[in-house]
Design an enzyme around this catalytic site. Structure first.
Site, PDB file in Angstrom:
ATOM      1  N   SER A 317       4.817  -9.731   1.060  1.00 32.77           N
ATOM      2  CA  SER A 317       4.881  -8.902   2.261  1.00 32.77           C
ATOM      3  C   SER A 317       6.033  -9.305   3.181  1.00 32.77           C
ATOM      4  O   SER A 317       7.164  -9.368   2.729  1.00 32.77           O
ATOM      5  CB  SER A 317       3.524  -8.964   2.965  1.00 32.77           C
ATOM      6  OG  SER A 317       3.341  -7.808   3.708  1.00 32.77           O
ATOM      7  N   LYS A 321       9.923 -10.152   1.983  1.00 33.21           N
ATOM      8  CA  LYS A 321      11.238  -9.772   2.530  1.00 33.21           C
ATOM      9  C   LYS A 321      12.059 -11.053   2.674  1.00 33.21           C
ATOM     10  O   LYS A 321      13.245 -11.127   2.354  1.00 33.21           O
ATOM     11  CB  LYS A 321      11.088  -9.116   3.911  1.00 33.21           C
ATOM     12  CG  LYS A 321      10.075  -7.960   3.995  1.00 33.21           C
ATOM     13  CD  LYS A 321       9.973  -7.416   5.423  1.00 33.21           C
ATOM     14  CE  LYS A 321       8.647  -6.777   5.803  1.00 33.21           C
ATOM     15  NZ  LYS A 321       8.147  -5.669   5.092  1.00 33.21           N
ATOM     16  N   TRP A 408       2.176   2.115   2.292  1.00 31.08           N
ATOM     17  CA  TRP A 408       2.973   1.666   3.445  1.00 31.08           C
ATOM     18  C   TRP A 408       4.251   0.961   2.969  1.00 31.08           C
ATOM     19  O   TRP A 408       5.296   1.044   3.589  1.00 31.08           O
ATOM     20  CB  TRP A 408       2.096   0.723   4.270  1.00 31.08           C
ATOM     21  CG  TRP A 408       2.608   0.333   5.618  1.00 31.08           C
ATOM     22  CD1 TRP A 408       2.852  -0.936   6.055  1.00 31.08           C
ATOM     23  CD2 TRP A 408       2.898   1.198   6.730  1.00 31.08           C
ATOM     24  NE1 TRP A 408       3.276  -0.916   7.366  1.00 31.08           N
ATOM     25  CE2 TRP A 408       3.320   0.387   7.804  1.00 31.08           C
ATOM     26  CE3 TRP A 408       2.864   2.579   6.913  1.00 31.08           C
ATOM     27  CZ2 TRP A 408       3.690   0.889   9.044  1.00 31.08           C
ATOM     28  CZ3 TRP A 408       3.230   3.091   8.160  1.00 31.08           C
ATOM     29  CH2 TRP A 408       3.632   2.255   9.199  1.00 31.08           C
ATOM     30  N   HIS A 458      -2.601  -3.859  -0.960  1.00 28.22           N
ATOM     31  CA  HIS A 458      -1.661  -4.884  -0.510  1.00 28.22           C
ATOM     32  C   HIS A 458      -2.305  -6.266  -0.664  1.00 28.22           C
ATOM     33  O   HIS A 458      -3.393  -6.501  -0.142  1.00 28.22           O
ATOM     34  CB  HIS A 458      -1.398  -4.577   0.968  1.00 28.22           C
ATOM     35  CG  HIS A 458      -0.240  -5.286   1.566  1.00 28.22           C
ATOM     36  ND1 HIS A 458       1.057  -5.032   1.189  1.00 28.22           N
ATOM     37  CD2 HIS A 458      -0.175  -6.236   2.538  1.00 28.22           C
ATOM     38  CE1 HIS A 458       1.866  -5.795   1.911  1.00 28.22           C
ATOM     39  NE2 HIS A 458       1.143  -6.539   2.731  1.00 28.22           N
TER      40      HIS A 458
HETATM   41  C1  GTR Z   1       2.710  -5.082   8.038  1.00 30.81           C
HETATM   42  C2  GTR Z   1       4.150  -4.693   8.068  1.00 30.81           C
HETATM   43  C3  GTR Z   1       4.726  -4.758   6.708  1.00 30.81           C
HETATM   44  C4  GTR Z   1       4.333  -6.025   5.976  1.00 30.81           C
HETATM   45  C5  GTR Z   1       2.966  -6.553   6.337  1.00 30.81           C
HETATM   46  C6  GTR Z   1       2.691  -8.023   6.045  1.00 30.81           C
HETATM   47  O1  GTR Z   1       2.076  -4.932   9.241  1.00 30.81           O
HETATM   48  O2  GTR Z   1       4.225  -3.380   8.559  1.00 30.81           O
HETATM   49  O3  GTR Z   1       6.126  -4.588   6.766  1.00 30.81           O
HETATM   50  O4  GTR Z   1       5.282  -6.991   6.119  1.00 30.81           O
HETATM   51  O5  GTR Z   1       2.686  -6.423   7.669  1.00 30.81           O
HETATM   52  O6  GTR Z   1       3.560  -8.882   6.162  1.00 30.81           O
HETATM   53  O7  GTR Z   1       1.538  -8.308   5.734  1.00 30.81           O
END
Ligand code: GTR
Length: 478
Positions: A317, A321, A408, A458
């Site tokens: 996540s 990145k 997302w 996720h």
């Molecule tokens: C979310 C964000 C994503 C992702 C995620 C995470 O809220 O919008 O870009 O990075 O968090 O890190 O769990």
């Protein structure tokens, strides 16, 4: 003669006049304010207005108001519908800024790769300014008989000199006992500290500031005993060890707390005077985390139990990145794994599917450099896209993962990005991604770029790990 002003008839009439002038001015101002409000009637006008406030105001209240308006606006135009994806054209990673076609590795390495890095530095993650710092590695504990004898557990702190006593990156390292050292290792950052990855009581509980999360036992922004092991299902420590890999982790918040305006508690503070702020093209939090990963690598290169040529970086996540950016810059990471990294990670931005640049910059304004917000709602103007970030990993193996329900993060956009990075791998005579269309759910594909989209949401699962280890075995084991 000294006159008392209060009783001077002349002074009274001047006051009246002044009052009338002020009243007239305020009235006309009211009209002006009203007409300004009418003028700011379209979303386009409001966007300009609030973007300007968010970029320039020093008043926290105004900043928050603008940020929240913008965030609502950008969230309101998010789509999860393929039919609404705009037409877009991707920039070719193999054509230089002045239009030359990159035909060989040397042109890639000496011209195009640095050009792409410079764009990501200036417009997305921000560049690390020049600064000097002290660094020291301190071994806090070693237990050769951890996890029932299966592993050696080390806890090592990276320290930044006497002037920065509160700054430390605390590493937790598990090494498999049943294989000959040095072992390949997988480093990765965690969201809530080392003690969350396993319920092993030997792990020191982090005392650092943490984002609020009652459900996992974070109280008053601090971890408690209840937090121990809460994310063990994301890490599968025993599985890694059985497969002969070491695991190295640290809390991302050791490097920088994940919150706007906590730069003073972060490694970024090493580069600035008090109250000095990063310039618009200088590092945000993701770049700071990536810098921290490189300092972890500095330590790993001194650890003789670890094979320095077989270190594969993972991130999930926001930390996915981070892994991509760290891996792009620091070629000591021999494999890079991006798990559900989404917007600002593996996913293409120009598709505008799921989380967009506008949303991410107004949800987490600290993650990227300030210049990135120039592309809020203006993805069509990007002179690059995230496939070019992935191309920077070449020729090193790269694995990108999506989850079917994680819209997302734009699974298809993550896949296309990996596919469009492939030509750079081909320049090295390597196969990038071995397929051109999205594979079936739970069907990994592996060239020098690997990819899978698994079922579910996720997160990081055992299925993900099994594939990462299979992928790493292809390059790290004979
Ligand atoms: C979310 C964000 C994503 C992702 C995620 C995470 O809220 O919008 O870009 O990075 O968090 O890190 O769990």
């Amino acid at each position: 003669m000294i006159m008392n002003e209060r009783y001077n008839p002349m002074s009274l009439s001047i006051k009246k006049l002044l009052f009338l002038i002020i009243a007239a001015l305020s009235w006309s101002n009211l009209i002006y304010a009203k007409s300004a409000a009418t003028w700011i009637h379209s979303d386009a006008d409001s966007l300009l207005y609030y973007e300007d406030i968010m970029a320039n105001t020093d008043r926290l209240e105004d900043y928050e108001k603008a940020r929240s308006w913008l965030n609502n606006y950008y969230r309101g135009i998010v789509t999860n519908d393929e039919a609404e994806v705009p037409d877009y054209e991707l920039v070719d990673p193999l054509i230089t800024a002045d239009g030359q076609i990159v035909k060989d590795r040397s042109a890639w390495v000496s011209i195009r790769r640095p050009e792409i890095i410079a764009m990501f530095e200036s417009y997305v993650y921000g560049k690390v300014p020049e600064f000097t710092y002290d660094i020291e590695f301190q071994t806090r504990s070693v237990d050769p008989d951890a996890l029932g004898g299966m592993a050696t557990r080390k806890q090592v702190s990276i320290l930044f000199g006497e002037d920065n006593p509160d700054l430390s990156i605390d590493l937790l390292i598990y090494l498999p006992n049943h294989v000959r050292k040095p072992v390949p290792a997988i480093p990765g950052l965690s969201f809530y500290g080392n003690h969350t990855i396993h319920d092993d009581e030997g792990i020191t509980i982090s005392q650092k500031w943490m984002r609020p999360n009652e459900s996992i036992g974070i109280r008053n922004n601090r971890a408690t005993e209840a937090t121990r092991g809460v994310y063990s299902e994301r890490w599968h420590v025993e599985k890694l060890l059985q497969r002969g890999y070491g695991l190295v982790t640290a809390y991302a918040g050791d490097i920088e707390p994940d919150e706007h305006n906590r730069i003073n508690e972060s490694v970024r503070s090493l580069a600035y005077e008090e109250n000095e702020e990063p310039a618009s093209d200088e590092w945000g939090t993701i770049a700071a985390w990536a810098w921290g990963l490189s300092r972890m690598m500095d330590y790993l290169e001194t650890d003789e139990d670890i094979d320095h040529d077989r270190i594969g970086l993972i991130g999930h996540s926001r930390l996915g990145k981070t892994a991509l950016w760290a891996g792009a810059l620091d070629e000591r990471f021999a494999i890079v794994i991006s798990n559900n990294s989404g917007s600002g990670g593996a996913a293409l931005s120009s598709r505008r599917f799921g989380e967009t640049i506008g949303v991410i910059n107004t949800s987490f304004p600290h993650w990227f450099c300030k210049n990135y917000s120039r592309y809020n709602n203006k993805e069509h103007m990007l002179p690059f896209d995230q496939h070019m970030l992935l191309s920077l990993i070449a020729p090193r193996p790269l694995y990108v993962t999506s989850a079917e329900e994680d819209l997302w993060a734009d699974p298809r956009g993550e896949f296309l990005s990996a596919r469009e990075a492939s030509p750079v791998y081909e320049l090295y005579g390597l196969e990038g991604l071995p397929v051109t269309s999205l594979p079936a759910i739970n069907h990994p594909v592996m060239g020098t770029i690997g990819y899978h989209i698994r079922d579910g949401r996720h997160g990081v699962t055992l299925f993900d790990w099994e594939n990462y280890l299979d992928f790493a075995d292809r390059f790290f084991k004979d």
